[in-house]
Every structure is written in structure tokens, then in C-alpha cells.
Design a protein around this motif. Structure first.
Motif, short mmCIF file in Angstrom:
data_model
loop_
_atom_site.label_atom_id
_atom_site.label_comp_id
_atom_site.label_asym_id
_atom_site.label_seq_id
_atom_site.Cartn_x
_atom_site.Cartn_y
_atom_site.Cartn_z
N UNK A 243 0.83 -1.21 0.00
CA UNK A 243 0.00 0.00 0.00
C UNK A 243 0.86 1.26 0.00
N UNK A 244 1.90 1.27 0.80
CA UNK A 244 2.71 2.48 0.97
C UNK A 244 3.67 2.71 -0.19
N UNK A 245 4.25 1.65 -0.73
CA UNK A 245 5.21 1.80 -1.82
C UNK A 245 5.19 0.52 -2.64
N UNK A 246 4.34 0.52 -3.65
CA UNK A 246 4.16 -0.68 -4.46
C UNK A 246 5.42 -1.03 -5.24
N UNK A 247 6.14 -0.03 -5.71
CA UNK A 247 7.35 -0.28 -6.49
C UNK A 247 8.41 -0.96 -5.64
N UNK A 248 8.60 -0.47 -4.43
CA UNK A 248 9.60 -1.08 -3.55
C UNK A 248 9.20 -2.50 -3.17
N UNK A 249 7.92 -2.72 -2.92
CA UNK A 249 7.47 -4.07 -2.57
C UNK A 249 7.69 -5.03 -3.73
N UNK A 250 7.43 -4.57 -4.95
CA UNK A 250 7.66 -5.43 -6.12
C UNK A 250 9.14 -5.71 -6.30
N UNK A 251 9.98 -4.72 -6.00
CA UNK A 251 11.42 -4.93 -6.12
C UNK A 251 11.93 -5.94 -5.11
N UNK A 252 11.21 -6.12 -4.00
CA UNK A 252 11.60 -7.10 -2.99
C UNK A 252 11.05 -8.48 -3.30
N UNK A 253 10.43 -8.64 -4.46
CA UNK A 253 9.95 -9.95 -4.89
C UNK A 253 8.54 -10.29 -4.46
N UNK A 254 7.76 -9.32 -4.01
CA UNK A 254 6.39 -9.60 -3.58
C UNK A 254 5.46 -9.66 -4.79
N UNK A 255 4.51 -10.59 -4.75
CA UNK A 255 3.53 -10.73 -5.82
C UNK A 255 2.40 -9.72 -5.56
N UNK A 256 2.49 -8.56 -6.19
CA UNK A 256 1.57 -7.46 -5.89
C UNK A 256 0.13 -7.84 -6.23
#
Length: 443
Positions: free
Chosen positions: A295-308
Motif C-alpha cells: 500500500x505504501x510503496x508498491x514499487x519497492x514491494x515489487x522490487x523485494x519480490x512480492x507478488x503485488x
């Protein structure tokens, strides 16, 4: 030249970590809930125990809806403006699975004809989906698209004409399908599952949209669901409504209004306690931290390998499930299923106000907001009527004014003004809600 002595590692971080941070006394929460308790007791004293208990049961049902919305909006930042549609699905399941069986339908040949019509519908969907995959066999995509669209239109016309004939026979011979005469709680569970299933389908289509477009899409879907339930007389009796719906506890005819509503309130309280416990555990678990990171930073979460997309779909479906359960519990308590009674003002906008007032992302604040806003919504009508009657009588006595005859309807319209004023004040002075989300920083 002297050799430098090796420096000793600092022990400050270890000492800092070893000291437990003292818990803050929840003064704000205590004051707000004590004030809310005082308001509830005042309503009991002014309106009676039966009215006050009914108000608490309905506010508890809305609290379930608000919890469903706060995990979508507060946890994941998904603005769902179609709450009404999922509430209606839950209410339909509460009706369909709990009311008695309609022997006029089941003792005829109509179930077989209806099953055949539904089979034709499923077959048509399978054929259209298969036509949309013809490019895998080497068919050009443009030709595949044209063929799939034409086939879909033709099959739709054939299937819908046959289905309308069967629906007309059901309405003329049996009235409507009727129910399944199953336990009430079974309809509540299926209502949540159906709302979650529809939310899963919607999520695949709409969750890729931006927040404002997602809101527009969910509004349209909610209106489609309402229109279907309103016009499917063979399934829901449409505008004729279905009543009475059974309760999971002894009804007013058995133990009286006050005790029956108190028993129903205990059931809703158990449901809210279970939902609150599960959501609290999920919020503080790694899953909850991951959802908030997206929610807070979708780009950073995706860069950490999370399946958005997968996580956003999970949270959307979970919120829809709670909305379906809340809609089923509310419909059973009202003891009537009326597709026309589902209004965006009552079943979407009011829930949004509850979440905004309580605090998006704060489960305890959402419960507080649901109860507080519903009390304001219910009591603003009688209070406005009293003020209008006092002003009209004073004007008639002093200035000789004629007392209006439609004060009751005007007082009901005052509720919209009060809620609008409330949300304006909250957004101005407490934009994060009365009990804002508590963000814990790790590291």
C-alpha cells in the motif's frame, strides 16, 4: 609510532534492545468508548430497551461491513465504492438458504427445465471461452476476436430467450423458486463465500485500475447486482419482497422483542469478536506488514519480490467476504429481503463514513466509527423532528405561522445533512479518523 589499540564494540544497541518499551495507556480509546457508552445509555433511557437493542444490533451488522471495507481501504488502499452489491449478495443468500421450500416449484417439472436452461448457459460460456483461445491453434487474433464476439452474441440471444421462457413459467406456476429451509448460519456462510467469489472475479478485471477508476467500476458492478436481484422475480420475487426471514435465535413472538434482540446482539458480538481477533493477528503478522508495504510503496514491494497482484486480490476478496457476511446478518435481522431496499446512501456511503470517522486501517476505530455513525444516523431523525416541531409551534404561537404537515419526511432528510456535516468536520479536524492507524516502525 604507537600502535592503535583495537576499539571495543559498542554495547549500546544491545542495552537499548533489551529495555522493553512501556505500553501506553489507551487514554484516547478509553475516553471515546466511555463517551459512546454514555450515548448508548442515553438512547436506552429516551427510546426504551427494545429500540436501543435494535439499534445496537444494526450497528453491529454495519460494523462487520465496515471491517470488510477497512481492510480493503485501510490495509491495501483499495477504494471499493460498491459495498452495496456485496451486501445485497449476502442478503440474498440469507433469504434463499433459510426460507421454507416452495413445494409448488419442486413438485413440478420446472426444476428440470431450469437446470437444462442453466446447462445451456454454462455450455455457451464454455464455447465462447474456447473460441477466444483459437489463436493457440494458429488462427489469426483478429479473426479469433471477430468469431468469438459473433458467437457470443448469437449464443446469448438463443440462451436468454429460452431462459426467459423458463423464468416466465416459474413465475406463473409457482411464483418463485423459494428457499432451501437450511439453518440460518449456513446462509450467512454461503453469503460470504458468494460475495468473495464475485469479488475474486471482479478483482481479476478491476484491480489493475487506479483507485479512482476502481471506485467507478465497483459502483457499476454494485448496480448490476442490484438490478439483477430486482428483476429476477423467479429467484427473488423482485419488488414483491420475501418475508419473514428466520432468525438463528428465538424470535420476538417466542421470547419478546427485547430478549430476542438481545440474543441476536450476542450472536453478532461473537461474530465481531472472532473477526476482530483474526484481523488483529493478520495485521501484526508478516502478511499484514507485507500488505501495508504494498500500500505504501508498491514499487519497492515489487522490487523485494512480492507478488503485488496476488496480494491485492487476496485482500479484496477477504473484504468482500466480510461484506457478504454482514449483509446476510443484517437481512436476517430485518427479516425481509427487498432488492429495492439496497441503496448506495445506506449501504455504501454510510459505511465509508464509518471507516473515515473511526480511522482506516484501525480495526478498533472502525468498530467505534460504525456504532457512533449509526447512532447519529438513526437518532438525527427524531432529534430533527423534535427541533422542527418546537420551531413550528413557536412560530405559530408568536408569528401566527402555519405548521407544516410534512415534518416527518423533512426530519428524515435531515439525516443526510447531519452525516454530510459530520464527514466534513472529521476530514477537516481529524483526517486520519478519531482512532488513527498505529504504524509501528521496525528496524
Amino acid at each position: 609510532m604507537s600502535q592503535s589499540q583495537p576499539t571495543q564494540p559498542s554495547r549500546e544497541p544491545e542495552r537499548a534492545d533489551s529495555v522493553a518499551t512501556p505500553r501506553r495507556f489507551p487514554l484516547r480509546e478509553t475516553v471515546l468508548f466511555l463517551g459512546l457508552l454514555g450515548v448508548v445509555l442515553a438512547v436506552y433511557a429516551a427510546m426504551g430497551s427494545a429500540y436501543g437493542t435494535r439499534m445496537l444490533v444494526e450497528s453491529a451488522c454495519y460494523a462487520i461491513l465496515a471491517l470488510g471495507l477497512t481492510i480493503q481501504w485501510g490495509y491495501a488502499g483499495q477504494f471499493n465504492a460498491g459495498v452495496m452489491g456485496f451486501v445485497a449478495l449476502g442478503g440474498f443468500c440469507a433469504m434463499f438458504f433459510s426460507i421454507p421450500v416452495n413445494d409448488a416449484f419442486w413438485n413440478s417439472e420446472l426444476p428440470g427445465e431450469l437446470g437444462l436452461a442453466l446447462l445451456y448457459m454454462v455450455g455457451a460460456i464454455v464455447l465462447v471461452v474456447a473460441a477466444s483461445r483459437l489463436d493457440r491453434l494458429g488462427v489469426p487474433r483478429r479473426l479469433r476476436t471477430i468469431f468469438a464476439v459473433v458467437l457470443g452474441v448469437v449464443l446469448y440471444m438463443l440462451v436468454i430467450s429460452h431462459f426467459r421462457e423458463v423464468a416466465g413459467q416459474i413465475e406463473s406456476q409457482a411464483g418463485f423458486i423459494g428457499g432451501l429451509n437450511l439453518p440460518v448460519w449456513f446462509g450467512w456462510i454461503i453469503g460470504g463465500a458468494l460475495a468473495g467469489g464475485v469479488g475474486y472475479f471482479i478483482g481479476h478485471v478491476c484491480l489493475g485500475l487506479r483507485s479512482d477508476y476502481l471506485a467507478i467500476a465497483t459502483i457499476g458492478i454494485a448496480e448490476i447486482i442490484k438490478a439483477f436481484l430486482k428483476n429476477a422475480d423467479w429467484l427473488t420475487r423482485g419488488t414483491a419482497t420475501v418475508s419473514p426471514l428466520p432468525w438463528p435465535v428465538p424470535g420476538p413472538s417466542e421470547v419478546g422483542f427485547t430478549l430476542a434482540r438481545a440474543l441476536y446482539l450476542s450472536v453478532t458480538a461473537v461474530i465481531i469478536a472472532a473477526i476482530f481477533f483474526l484481523l488483529h493477528r493478520a495485521y501484526n503478522a508478516p502478511w499484514g506488514r507485507m500488505i501495508r508495504a504494498i500500500r505504501d510503496n508498491e514499487v519497492s514491494a515489487a522490487a523485494m519480490g512480492k507478488d503485488i497482484n496476488k496480494r491485492r486480490l487476496e485482500i479484496f476478496v477477504l473484504g468482500c467476504i466480510l461484506m457478504g457476511i454482514g449483509g446476510a446478518v443484517l437481512a436476517s435481522f430485518n427479516s425481509i429481503f427487498d432488492p429495492q431496499g439496497y441503496l448506495p446512501l445506506n449501504h455504501t456511503f454510510l459505511v465509508l463514513v464509518m471507516v473515515i470517522l473511526g480511522g482506516p486501517g484501525n480495526n478498533l476505530g472502525t468498530i467505534f466509527g460504525a456504532v457512533a455513525v449509526y447512532i447519529i444516523w438513526i437518532m438525527s431523525g427524531p432529534l430533527a423532528l423534535s427541533l422542527m416541531e418546537w420551531a413550528a409551534n413557536a412560530g405559530a404561537g408568536v408569528f401566527g405561522w402555519e405548521v407544516p404537515t410534512n415534518l416527518d419526511s423533512r426530519a428524515l432528510q435531515a439525516r443526510v445533512f447531519v452525516i454530510g456535516l459530520l464527514i466534513s468536520l472529521v476530514l477537516r479536524f481529524a483526517p486520519k479518523g478519531m482512532l488513527p492507524e498505529k504504524v509501528r516502525h521496525h528496524g
